[in-house]
Design a protein around this motif. Structure first.
Motif, mmCIF file in Angstrom:
data_model
loop_
_atom_site.group_PDB
_atom_site.id
_atom_site.type_symbol
_atom_site.label_atom_id
_atom_site.label_comp_id
_atom_site.label_asym_id
_atom_site.label_seq_id
_atom_site.Cartn_x
_atom_site.Cartn_y
_atom_site.Cartn_z
ATOM 1 N N TYR A 219 0.860 -1.180 0.000
ATOM 2 C CA TYR A 219 0.000 0.000 0.000
ATOM 3 C C TYR A 219 0.899 1.233 0.000
ATOM 4 O O TYR A 219 1.276 1.735 1.072
ATOM 5 C CB TYR A 219 -0.925 -0.011 1.222
ATOM 6 N N PRO A 220 1.274 1.723 -1.172
ATOM 7 C CA PRO A 220 2.315 2.751 -1.276
ATOM 8 C C PRO A 220 1.999 4.015 -0.475
ATOM 9 O O PRO A 220 0.842 4.424 -0.381
ATOM 10 C CB PRO A 220 2.352 3.065 -2.768
ATOM 11 N N GLY A 221 3.037 4.595 0.063
ATOM 12 C CA GLY A 221 2.919 5.833 0.822
ATOM 13 C C GLY A 221 2.927 7.029 -0.110
ATOM 14 O O GLY A 221 3.858 7.240 -0.878
ATOM 15 N N ILE A 222 1.867 7.833 -0.064
ATOM 16 C CA ILE A 222 1.748 9.056 -0.869
ATOM 17 C C ILE A 222 2.171 10.222 0.019
ATOM 18 O O ILE A 222 1.597 10.426 1.082
ATOM 19 C CB ILE A 222 0.295 9.219 -1.363
ATOM 20 N N GLY A 223 3.162 10.994 -0.416
ATOM 21 C CA GLY A 223 3.815 11.964 0.480
ATOM 22 C C GLY A 223 3.203 13.358 0.526
ATOM 23 O O GLY A 223 3.929 14.352 0.613
ATOM 24 N N LEU A 224 1.894 13.436 0.501
ATOM 25 C CA LEU A 224 1.194 14.732 0.481
ATOM 26 C C LEU A 224 1.845 15.821 1.342
ATOM 27 O O LEU A 224 2.135 16.915 0.866
ATOM 28 C CB LEU A 224 -0.261 14.501 0.930
ATOM 29 N N GLY B 226 -2.520 -1.972 -9.619
ATOM 30 C CA GLY B 226 -3.227 -3.031 -8.912
ATOM 31 C C GLY B 226 -2.852 -3.245 -7.455
ATOM 32 O O GLY B 226 -2.911 -4.362 -6.954
ATOM 33 N N THR B 227 -2.483 -2.171 -6.735
ATOM 34 C CA THR B 227 -2.102 -2.375 -5.323
ATOM 35 C C THR B 227 -3.317 -2.576 -4.417
ATOM 36 O O THR B 227 -3.199 -3.075 -3.321
ATOM 37 C CB THR B 227 -1.299 -1.179 -4.775
ATOM 38 N N ARG B 228 -4.462 -2.124 -4.854
ATOM 39 C CA ARG B 228 -5.699 -2.189 -4.068
ATOM 40 C C ARG B 228 -5.606 -1.443 -2.745
ATOM 41 O O ARG B 228 -6.224 -1.826 -1.748
ATOM 42 C CB ARG B 228 -6.135 -3.637 -3.829
ATOM 43 N N GLY B 229 -4.822 -0.399 -2.725
ATOM 44 C CA GLY B 229 -4.766 0.423 -1.517
ATOM 45 C C GLY B 229 -3.571 1.358 -1.516
ATOM 46 O O GLY B 229 -2.689 1.264 -2.375
ATOM 47 N N PHE B 230 -3.573 2.265 -0.556
ATOM 48 C CA PHE B 230 -2.506 3.277 -0.438
ATOM 49 C C PHE B 230 -2.538 3.833 0.974
ATOM 50 O O PHE B 230 -3.494 3.613 1.722
ATOM 51 C CB PHE B 230 -2.702 4.395 -1.476
ATOM 52 N N THR B 231 -1.482 4.571 1.316
ATOM 53 C CA THR B 231 -1.367 5.162 2.648
ATOM 54 C C THR B 231 -0.884 6.594 2.470
ATOM 55 O O THR B 231 0.160 6.806 1.846
ATOM 56 C CB THR B 231 -0.331 4.377 3.483
ATOM 57 N N ILE B 232 -1.623 7.563 2.978
ATOM 58 C CA ILE B 232 -1.239 8.952 2.738
ATOM 59 C C ILE B 232 -0.539 9.525 3.974
ATOM 60 O O ILE B 232 -0.958 9.298 5.106
ATOM 61 C CB ILE B 232 -2.472 9.822 2.385
#
Ligand SMILES: [Zn+2]
Length: 838
Positions: free
Chosen positions: A781-786, A809-815
């Motif tokens: 769930y890749p980290g998005i660096g907002l 196709g990760t089906r998720g992310f982490t901000i």
């Protein structure tokens, strides 16, 4: 010290000279500026074939007769293929081949000898295109000065066309000791190897930016020498001002106070002192002359004694706040400053008690406290040649700050109003075109269609108003309309997005108490209402717990504010969110109690650097008692609370220099069965030994992950184990001992969140593409660096990067991260479309 939290700094690959360790990771951060400040002395030595850089500032227009000429100018470093001139889309350009297939090069890299004086500009600009960035781990630009380098990172963002790259001097880190911006002798372009396939970088039109700008921002670099503890603030507050100027579309240069001598301000009409705790006499003299000659100045907080006289104001002493919230807002007196918002929020902790001088200056705004009562302390003073604010410019209430800064600048140099308004209208016009061009009505979810149309129509009407008000010269009104239209377009764009059910949508939350100003209940409700599914709150550090722990020292605030895991978890249960408790491993960040630290120091449990210097912020990972402490604390959380997961962070070494403590030596020698004669030098001198060392170091980290994972699953089988990890496993496993691909393979973790904190979507995509391979069957769930981006409310980019995770196709992310600003300005916009609840 400031909290460091997740790895927030942008990282670039080191520009190491030949012979030094292959690839060092360098953290590009504020601290590095401390090393910058040895400025140019003496004349330039003659150099072969320099690129002349006259004012107007073309550095290279890439008009080369043939390959030989291009390759003589841009010299390929060992193993890199030569650049070839070409005409691309009607532009003179160079094709730079990145020949990674079948070669051993770390990077494709080219050196351009130059003779550049960059003292009085903002930075450098050029255009690039790269159809496939996936083979490249990162692009860097280095500027050699004396024996050192200025270094920064960039990325092509547009696959189909050109990307214009603007690199600001103030955002560049340093390597070695560069000799100042006046002595740039080489431009080095590097594309670092990410995968073993070839690609090509095309470059065109390289110029300097901000030369002959009307505004000169004076950066107080003398502080590194005269007030070193202030240097970090100098960097920070200078950037707050330049960010505002950039957003206003105003052209500026940044000049070091060490370079500010007569002649440097000849094109300048407005000097800005953003935070200048010290200033060399020559610089103060130059500014005084500039003011005598009719120049204007905007200053914050401090200025040299003679300048107070020159602007007709009276310096005052330091005034601390009487209570938290004493200085809470700046309120302008009626019509004191045309176009300034009546109230501007700013939570200052102290101010300077400056006063006006009769017949020369007056108070334009006053500080009010959080209850709306006047403190009677001046916030802004105005004279004929200066607007002065009694504290530095902070980032809070950004939109009003920007307007206030424009009103201040426009009062001193009226033409700046026109420039800013025209830039703003133009920007909204472009955004309107882009939004209209990209949206396909048929793809908008049906219930969002009407709101989308209504919002877009309002934004268009606002844009038309802004344009006509601008023509009439009603600038403050025009800019207000333009900003409203801009917000409307952003909202329309959000309404046009489609949600995807079943995603893991998480936010890291750096504060154990949730976003300031919200209860945990309010905070979690906000996330749930807008379609988020999980929160990762930072509830513990290596020596601090924000809950009732029997393993770690409990933070004193817990007594007063309660057990934070319990509060957060109760809200999560109420609104149906997952709660994954985040621990900062190994690192104490100066938060642990003194007795705790003293005991660890006494027991030899803190890290020692390669140099032999103790590193008090980091626990030694190989020490058995530290392993136990880390494991027990995480198992305690999983046992005592019904949490959905526990989350590792800082699960690594700081860099290659840790840990060389006597205990590590003993334990390493025991493992390999060899006594090391020269500790620690031999570990680096002997390649075979170094390999064993890096393996052993990695294993110290992996051991904790494995042991914790096993114990947590035994204690609470449903509890999931996850980790925030560095983005480039292939390199970071050596640099910081973090072998997360192995953790995935062995099933120690249930998901990973690589911290892909880049504002460049193409680079983000390349990172995620590699990471899903490394993670294998384990969800990533890749980290998005907002919150690390230049604009920390950039909803458009959040949407772009979420689409990248969907494409891959990760089906998720982490901000990163959930704070007061993102909670109020970003989360609700996500909820309108991209993460809308079904
Ligand atoms: Zn150690």
């Amino acid at each position: 010290m400031k909290t460091i939290g997740l790895e927030r700094s942008r990282r670039i690959l080191g520009n190491s000279a030949a012979g030094s360790p292959a690839r060092r990771a360098t953290v590009l951060g504020i601290g590095l500026w401390l090393a910058v400040l040895v400025m140019a002395t003496g004349a330039m030595a003659g150099e072969p074939a320099p690129a002349a850089a006259p004012a107007g500032a073309i550095v290279d227009n890439f008009d080369y007769a043939d390959a030989a000429a291009a390759q003589a100018a841009w010299r390929a470093m060992g193993g890199t293929a030569g650049a070839v001139p070409a005409e691309v889309d009607g532009q003179k350009a160079l094709r730079m081949p990145c020949n990674f297939r079948g070669t051993k090069i770390d990077r494709a890299s080219w050196d351009r000898p130059v003779q550049l004086d960059m003292t009085a500009c903002r930075g450098m600009r050029f255009r690039v295109r790269c159809r496939d960035t996936s083979p490249v781990a990162g692009f860097s630009l280095y500027l050699q000065s004396g024996d050192g380098w200025y270094a920064t990172h960039f990325a092509p963002t547009d696959r189909e066309g050109w990307t214009t790259i603007t690199l600001d001097k103030e955002d560049m880190g340093t390597e070695g000791r560069p000799a100042g911006w006046g002595r740039i002798s080489t431009i080095r372009l590097s594309a670092w190897r990410g995968q073993n396939t070839d690609t090509e970088l095309v470059i065109a039109g390289m110029t300097l930016v901000g030369q002959q700008a009307a505004i000169a921002v004076v950066r107080g670099e003398s502080a590194a020498r005269d007030a070193p503890r202030e240097m970090e603030s100098v960097v920070q507050y200078t950037r707050t001002v330049t960010t505002c100027l950039k957003e206003l579309g105003l052209d500026y240069s940044v000049v070091s106070d060490l370079d500010l001598v007569a002649g440097r301000l000849k094109d300048t009409r407005l000097v800005i002192l953003p935070h200048n705790p010290s200033m060399p006499d020559a610089a103060a003299e130059t500014i005084a002359r500039f003011l005598e000659g009719g120049g204007k100045m905007m200053a914050f907080y401090g200025m040299p004694g003679r300048l107070w006289q020159a602007v007709g104001m009276q310096s005052g002493t330091h005034v601390p706040q009487k209570f938290d919230g004493y200085f809470a807002s700046i309120r302008f007196q009626d019509a004191a400053l045309a176009g300034a918002p009546p109230v501007v929020g700013q939570r200052s902790w102290n101010i300077r008690g400056a006063r006006p001088v009769e017949a020369r200056s007056r108070v334009a705004a006053v500080w009010f406290d959080k209850d709306g009562k006047s403190t009677d302390w001046p916030a802004v003073l105005a004279s004929d040649n200066c607007i002065y604010m009694t504290h530095v410019l902070l980032q809070d209430d950004a939109a009003h700050k920007r307007r206030m800064l424009l009103a201040m600048a426009g009062r001193l140099v009226p033409d700046l109003w026109r420039q800013a308004v025209e830039a703003s209208v133009e920007r909204v016009r472009r955004a309107e075109k882009e939004t209209t061009g990209k949206v396909r009505d048929a793809e908008i979810p049906p219930r969002q269609v009407q709101p989308f149309r209504d919002t877009l129509a309002r934004a268009r009407a606002g844009l038309a108003d802004a344009a006509s008000l601008s023509k009439e010269g009603k600038y403050p009104e025009a800019i207000e309309q333009a900003e409203k239209a801009q917000r409307g377009l952003a909202e329309a764009w959000c309404l046009a997005q489609r949600s995807q059910p079943g995603e893991h949508r998480a936010f890291w939350c750096h504060s154990a108490f949730g976003p300031p100003g919200m209860t945990w209940d309010e905070a979690i409700k906000t996330l749930a209402d807008n379609g988020f599914t999980a929160i990762v709150p930072n509830m513990c550090w290596a020596g601090t717990a924000f809950y009732e722990s029997k393993v770690l020292p409990v933070a004193p605030e817990v007594k007063e504010k309660g057990d934070q895991i319990a509060l957060c978890l109760a809200a999560c249960r109420k609104y149906g969110l997952q709660c994954h408790v985040w621990k900062v491993n190994w690192n104490t960040a100066g938060r642990a109690p003194k007795e705790f630290m003293d005991r660890l120091r006494e027991e030899g449990r803190l890290q020692v650097r390669f140099s032999g210097k103790p590193d008090d912020h980091w626990l030694c990972p190989s020490h058995p008692e530290n392993q136990k402490l880390e494991r027990d604390s995480m198992v305690e959380v999983a046992t005592a609370y019904d949490v959905d997961g526990i989350h590792f962070d800082y699960i690594r070494y700081p860099d290659r220099d840790g840990c060389f403590c006597p205990g590590c030596r003993e334990r390493f020698e025991e493992t390999i069965g060899v006594r090391i004669a020269n500790w620690p030098a031999d570990v680096r001198r002997d390649a075979a030994l170094e390999t064993k060392w890096l393996d052993w170091r990695r294993d110290s980290i992996t051991r904790l992950v494995a042991a914790t994972s096993e114990a947590v699953r035994k204690a609470r089988p449903k509890c999931r184990v996850s980790a925030a990890v560095f983005s480039n496993w292939a390199v970071d496993r050596d640099n910081v001992g973090q072998d997360w691909k192995l953790w995935c393979e062995r099933g120690y973790v249930d998901f990973v969140c690589p911290m892909d904190y880049t504002p460049y979507n193409g680079e983000f995509e390349s990172m995620v593409a590699r990471q899903v391979q490394w993670a294998g069957k384990v969800p990533c769930y890749p980290g998005i660096g907002l919150s690390t981006w230049p604009s920390q409310t950039d909803i458009g980019k959040v949407i772009d990067q979420i689409y990248v995770t969907r494409r891959l196709g990760t089906r998720g992310f982490t901000i990163f991260e959930f704070n007061a600003t993102t909670a109020s300005e970003v989360v609700p916009l996500c909820g309108k479309g991209i993460t809308a609840k079904e």
